[in-house]
Design a protein around this motif. Structure first.
Motif, PDB file in Angstrom:
ATOM      1  N   ASN A 141       0.817  -1.203   0.000  1.00  0.00           N
ATOM      2  CA  ASN A 141       0.000   0.000   0.000  1.00  0.00           C
ATOM      3  C   ASN A 141       0.852   1.254   0.000  1.00  0.00           C
ATOM      4  O   ASN A 141       0.535   2.225  -0.672  1.00  0.00           O
ATOM      5  CB  ASN A 141      -0.941  -0.014   1.210  1.00  0.00           C
ATOM      6  N   MET A 142       1.925   1.251   0.746  1.00  0.00           N
ATOM      7  CA  MET A 142       2.840   2.391   0.742  1.00  0.00           C
ATOM      8  C   MET A 142       3.458   2.579  -0.646  1.00  0.00           C
ATOM      9  O   MET A 142       3.606   3.693  -1.127  1.00  0.00           O
ATOM     10  CB  MET A 142       3.939   2.179   1.793  1.00  0.00           C
ATOM     11  N   ASP A 143       3.823   1.467  -1.276  1.00  0.00           N
ATOM     12  CA  ASP A 143       4.387   1.557  -2.620  1.00  0.00           C
ATOM     13  C   ASP A 143       3.371   2.121  -3.610  1.00  0.00           C
ATOM     14  O   ASP A 143       3.706   2.894  -4.507  1.00  0.00           O
ATOM     15  CB  ASP A 143       4.853   0.179  -3.090  1.00  0.00           C
ATOM     16  N   THR A 144       2.128   1.715  -3.422  1.00  0.00           N
ATOM     17  CA  THR A 144       1.062   2.194  -4.303  1.00  0.00           C
ATOM     18  C   THR A 144       0.928   3.709  -4.223  1.00  0.00           C
ATOM     19  O   THR A 144       0.882   4.404  -5.235  1.00  0.00           O
ATOM     20  CB  THR A 144      -0.280   1.548  -3.918  1.00  0.00           C
ATOM     21  N   ILE A 145       0.842   4.217  -3.004  1.00  0.00           N
ATOM     22  CA  ILE A 145       0.718   5.664  -2.817  1.00  0.00           C
ATOM     23  C   ILE A 145       1.960   6.377  -3.349  1.00  0.00           C
ATOM     24  O   ILE A 145       1.865   7.438  -3.965  1.00  0.00           O
ATOM     25  CB  ILE A 145       0.512   5.998  -1.323  1.00  0.00           C
ATOM     26  N   ALA A 146       3.124   5.778  -3.123  1.00  0.00           N
ATOM     27  CA  ALA A 146       4.366   6.383  -3.618  1.00  0.00           C
ATOM     28  C   ALA A 146       4.350   6.519  -5.138  1.00  0.00           C
ATOM     29  O   ALA A 146       4.818   7.531  -5.690  1.00  0.00           O
ATOM     30  CB  ALA A 146       5.564   5.548  -3.168  1.00  0.00           C
ATOM     31  N   LEU A 147       3.803   5.521  -5.815  1.00  0.00           N
ATOM     32  CA  LEU A 147       3.711   5.579  -7.269  1.00  0.00           C
ATOM     33  C   LEU A 147       2.751   6.679  -7.720  1.00  0.00           C
ATOM     34  O   LEU A 147       2.999   7.376  -8.705  1.00  0.00           O
ATOM     35  CB  LEU A 147       3.273   4.224  -7.819  1.00  0.00           C
ATOM     36  N   LEU A 148       1.666   6.833  -6.987  1.00  0.00           N
ATOM     37  CA  LEU A 148       0.750   7.937  -7.272  1.00  0.00           C
ATOM     38  C   LEU A 148       1.458   9.283  -7.123  1.00  0.00           C
ATOM     39  O   LEU A 148       1.324  10.174  -7.963  1.00  0.00           O
ATOM     40  CB  LEU A 148      -0.437   7.883  -6.311  1.00  0.00           C
ATOM     41  N   VAL A 149       2.205   9.405  -6.042  1.00  0.00           N
ATOM     42  CA  VAL A 149       2.912  10.659  -5.779  1.00  0.00           C
ATOM     43  C   VAL A 149       3.916  10.956  -6.887  1.00  0.00           C
ATOM     44  O   VAL A 149       4.083  12.106  -7.297  1.00  0.00           O
ATOM     45  CB  VAL A 149       3.614  10.602  -4.392  1.00  0.00           C
TER      46      VAL A 149
ATOM     47  N   ILE B 207       2.530  12.756  -9.822  1.00  0.00           N
ATOM     48  CA  ILE B 207       2.229  14.179  -9.648  1.00  0.00           C
ATOM     49  C   ILE B 207       3.229  15.038 -10.406  1.00  0.00           C
ATOM     50  O   ILE B 207       2.918  16.152 -10.841  1.00  0.00           O
ATOM     51  CB  ILE B 207       2.240  14.555  -8.143  1.00  0.00           C
ATOM     52  N   HIS B 208       4.443  14.522 -10.580  1.00  0.00           N
ATOM     53  CA  HIS B 208       5.497  15.302 -11.231  1.00  0.00           C
ATOM     54  C   HIS B 208       5.469  15.191 -12.748  1.00  0.00           C
ATOM     55  O   HIS B 208       6.398  15.635 -13.421  1.00  0.00           O
ATOM     56  CB  HIS B 208       6.858  14.869 -10.689  1.00  0.00           C
ATOM     57  N   SER B 209       4.398  14.628 -13.288  1.00  0.00           N
ATOM     58  CA  SER B 209       4.248  14.553 -14.743  1.00  0.00           C
ATOM     59  C   SER B 209       4.203  15.964 -15.333  1.00  0.00           C
ATOM     60  O   SER B 209       3.615  16.881 -14.741  1.00  0.00           O
ATOM     61  CB  SER B 209       2.955  13.805 -15.104  1.00  0.00           C
ATOM     62  N   PRO B 210       4.800  16.184 -16.494  1.00  0.00           N
ATOM     63  CA  PRO B 210       4.730  17.509 -17.122  1.00  0.00           C
ATOM     64  C   PRO B 210       3.339  17.843 -17.653  1.00  0.00           C
ATOM     65  O   PRO B 210       3.056  19.005 -17.964  1.00  0.00           O
ATOM     66  CB  PRO B 210       5.741  17.402 -18.278  1.00  0.00           C
ATOM     67  N   ASP B 211       2.482  16.841 -17.743  1.00  0.00           N
ATOM     68  CA  ASP B 211       1.127  17.034 -18.262  1.00  0.00           C
ATOM     69  C   ASP B 211       0.204  17.477 -17.127  1.00  0.00           C
ATOM     70  O   ASP B 211      -0.045  16.731 -16.178  1.00  0.00           O
ATOM     71  CB  ASP B 211       0.619  15.723 -18.874  1.00  0.00           C
ATOM     72  N   ALA B 212      -0.334  18.692 -17.221  1.00  0.00           N
ATOM     73  CA  ALA B 212      -1.178  19.241 -16.159  1.00  0.00           C
ATOM     74  C   ALA B 212      -2.441  18.421 -15.962  1.00  0.00           C
ATOM     75  O   ALA B 212      -2.928  18.270 -14.830  1.00  0.00           O
ATOM     76  CB  ALA B 212      -1.547  20.689 -16.470  1.00  0.00           C
TER      77      ALA B 212
ATOM     78  N   GLN C 200      -5.691  14.754 -12.416  1.00  0.00           N
ATOM     79  CA  GLN C 200      -6.399  13.505 -12.176  1.00  0.00           C
ATOM     80  C   GLN C 200      -5.753  12.671 -11.070  1.00  0.00           C
ATOM     81  O   GLN C 200      -6.452  12.039 -10.274  1.00  0.00           O
ATOM     82  CB  GLN C 200      -6.488  12.692 -13.478  1.00  0.00           C
ATOM     83  N   VAL C 201      -4.433  12.695 -11.001  1.00  0.00           N
ATOM     84  CA  VAL C 201      -3.743  11.975  -9.928  1.00  0.00           C
ATOM     85  C   VAL C 201      -4.064  12.620  -8.579  1.00  0.00           C
ATOM     86  O   VAL C 201      -4.356  11.931  -7.594  1.00  0.00           O
ATOM     87  CB  VAL C 201      -2.222  11.952 -10.172  1.00  0.00           C
ATOM     88  N   LEU C 202      -4.033  13.951  -8.537  1.00  0.00           N
ATOM     89  CA  LEU C 202      -4.376  14.657  -7.304  1.00  0.00           C
ATOM     90  C   LEU C 202      -5.826  14.381  -6.910  1.00  0.00           C
ATOM     91  O   LEU C 202      -6.137  14.194  -5.724  1.00  0.00           O
ATOM     92  CB  LEU C 202      -4.147  16.163  -7.478  1.00  0.00           C
TER      93      LEU C 202
ATOM     94  N   MET D 230       3.669  20.277  -2.450  1.00  0.00           N
ATOM     95  CA  MET D 230       3.872  21.720  -2.335  1.00  0.00           C
ATOM     96  C   MET D 230       4.647  22.285  -3.521  1.00  0.00           C
ATOM     97  O   MET D 230       4.503  23.456  -3.873  1.00  0.00           O
ATOM     98  CB  MET D 230       4.582  22.048  -1.015  1.00  0.00           C
ATOM     99  N   VAL D 231       5.459  21.449  -4.146  1.00  0.00           N
ATOM    100  CA  VAL D 231       6.165  21.874  -5.355  1.00  0.00           C
ATOM    101  C   VAL D 231       5.157  22.262  -6.436  1.00  0.00           C
ATOM    102  O   VAL D 231       5.385  23.186  -7.224  1.00  0.00           O
ATOM    103  CB  VAL D 231       7.085  20.749  -5.866  1.00  0.00           C
ATOM    104  N   CYS D 232       4.013  21.566  -6.461  1.00  0.00           N
ATOM    105  CA  CYS D 232       2.991  21.817  -7.481  1.00  0.00           C
ATOM    106  C   CYS D 232       2.277  23.155  -7.279  1.00  0.00           C
ATOM    107  O   CYS D 232       1.551  23.600  -8.169  1.00  0.00           O
ATOM    108  CB  CYS D 232       1.967  20.698  -7.476  1.00  0.00           C
ATOM    109  N   LEU D 233       2.478  23.788  -6.126  1.00  0.00           N
ATOM    110  CA  LEU D 233       1.870  25.106  -5.915  1.00  0.00           C
ATOM    111  C   LEU D 233       2.532  26.174  -6.774  1.00  0.00           C
ATOM    112  O   LEU D 233       2.032  27.299  -6.864  1.00  0.00           O
ATOM    113  CB  LEU D 233       1.945  25.492  -4.438  1.00  0.00           C
TER     114      LEU D 233
END
Length: 451
Positions: free
Chosen positions: A151-159, A162-167, A172-174, A201-204
């Protein structure tokens, strides 16, 4: 059409989705998606006739156009109810979405679906996490320790996504993280453990306004759970980020940030003071002044109430920001807003900030205002003197109330704090243009302190 007619027509779509011509297959799936999107009954027929299961099984062998259309059908079915959302899970929809997310041309459409599934109920939300719907499929081990690690790995992959260049992918991930986080403390704990605050917070700084709004909304869903989560958020500098976000945004985009400040403050006086020290209260004052929308103002008043109700120090901070008259101006009798204002007033001992409310507060609010004066004035001679000089006592003298009522008792309690002779002459003092208060004091043979 009756139910049986609808069943017959939906069955025809099953044949079309199996046609040899790929374009017919694709168009049939798209049409099916539009039908079930607008009818929960049709969505149930699609599940009952195993058309949903057939679509899911065929996804791995189909082209990107079919995969996009199939993801649309999954979203449309899951969006209706927790039962249909669970049906998507039971048919293996999450594993199929995990496969689609590997395809760069399909991942945007596929990334939408886990959010629709997770938003319905805690069980589908947990399934999104367990099935690793945003990465390669994997087999779960029955060991509790491995289950937690997965489960931790799953959430980590989601996170990471977030750094995808595609807004659009970021949004959708957020959105999926938001839906997972809101359902329970346990799911929120998994998200926090993935160092979510520093990551998002980087995404802000993202130029996309909705990405930033989703980041703040995710923070809101985390901090509302309990004081521990709120403290972690404060410790990582989250309040400063939210205040900065509110300063740069307008309209409905501000609501998540306003709610973050209120939720953090609601968990205790230390957290509420952290909001004040981070200029959060000042920013709420700006929002209340700038926004006209009642929903935004209502959220702002609620958050101000969460900050000001803890101690006299918190209430004074609200009062000295000049917020009490503004909150009163917005007061409409709604019970939630009355409670926010009442809770602040019951802690406020800063009398100069309460005086403006003597002019136009409704009787139920005025009763709380006078109650604070009747608590402070008997024990504070300087406050009594200022109350006379400012004209506050004159306003109280002019008030009328039904004998024996709570308001009548408060008025008399305040009057009893002052010399009877001053009360007799006071109405004439401020109407006299040629004599000062000190001159009247001399004529009344009163000492300077008593005057």
């Amino acid at each position: 059409m009756n139910f049986h007619q609808k069943e017959k027509i939906i069955s025809q779509f099953r044949l079309l989705t199996l046609d040899e011509d790929p374009s017919i297959q694709h168009n049939a799936v798209v049409a099916l998606g539009h039908l079930v999107e607008h009818s929960e009954e049709l969505a149930m027929i699609v599940v009952k006739k195993d058309i949903l299961g057939q679509l899911i099984k065929s996804i791995p062998s189909q082209d990107q156009h079919y995969k996009k259309a199939a993801a649309f059908v999954l979203r449309a079915v899951a969006n209706h109810s927790p039962e249909l959302s669970q049906a998507v899970v039971d048919c293996g929809g999450l594993d199929a979405l995990g496969i689609s997310l590997k395809d760069p041309e399909v991942k945007e459409a596929a990334a939408l679906a886990p959010g629709n599934i997770a938003q319905q109920d805690a069980m589908p939300a947990q399934a999104v996490v367990d099935a690793d719907a945003v990465s390669l499929p994997f087999s779960l081990n029955t060991s509790e320790l491995v289950w937690e690690e997965v489960n931790m790995d799953t959430i980590a992959l989601l996170v990471q996504m977030i750094h995808s260049p595609d807004a659009k992918v970021k949004r959708q991930v957020l959105s999926t993280l938001i839906q997972i986080t809101k359902h329970s403390v346990e799911l929120a704990e998994m998200v926090i453990a993935a160092d979510i605050f520093s990551e998002v917070m980087v995404c802000l700084q993202d130029p996309d306004e909705y990405v930033k709004k989703d980041v703040i909304t995710l923070m809101w869903e985390v901090v509302r759970h309990n004081a521990e989560f709120a403290q972690r958020f404060v410790n990582c500098g989250g309040l400063a980020e939210v205040v900065d976000y509110l300063d740069k945004s307008h309209g409905s985009m501000r609501i998540p940030g306003i709610m973050v400040l209120g939720c953090v403050a609601s968990h205790g006086e230390n957290l509420a003071m952290a909001v004040i020290l981070s200029k959060g209260l000042h920013q709420l004052a700006i929002c209340l002044s700038e926004e006209d929308n009642e929903h935004i103002k209502g959220a702002t008043v609620w958050s101000i109430g969460q900050i000001g109700h803890h101690t006299p120090e918190h209430a004074k901070a609200v009062a000295t920001e000049g917020l009490l008259p503004k909150v009163l101006l917005f007061y409409t009798g709604a019970s939630s807003l009355e409670k926010s204002l009442k809770n602040i007033l019951l802690k406020c001992t800063h009398l100069p900030s309460l005086e403006p409310l003597l002019n136009n507060a409704p009787s139920n609010i005025l009763n709380h205002v006078l109650g604070q004066f009747s608590k402070v004035l008997p024990h504070d001679s300087e406050a009594r003197q200022e109350f006379v000089i400012s004209g506050g006592l004159s306003k109280v003298q002019e008030m009328e109330a039904e004998p024996g009522s709570a308001l009548w008792k408060q008025i008399n309690a305040i009057k009893s704090c002052f010399q009877e002779k001053i009360l007799y002459y006071f109405p004439f003092i401020f109407h006299c243009q040629n004599n000062s208060l000190i001159n009247y004091s001399k004529e009344c043979n009163l000492t300077k302190n008593k005057s």
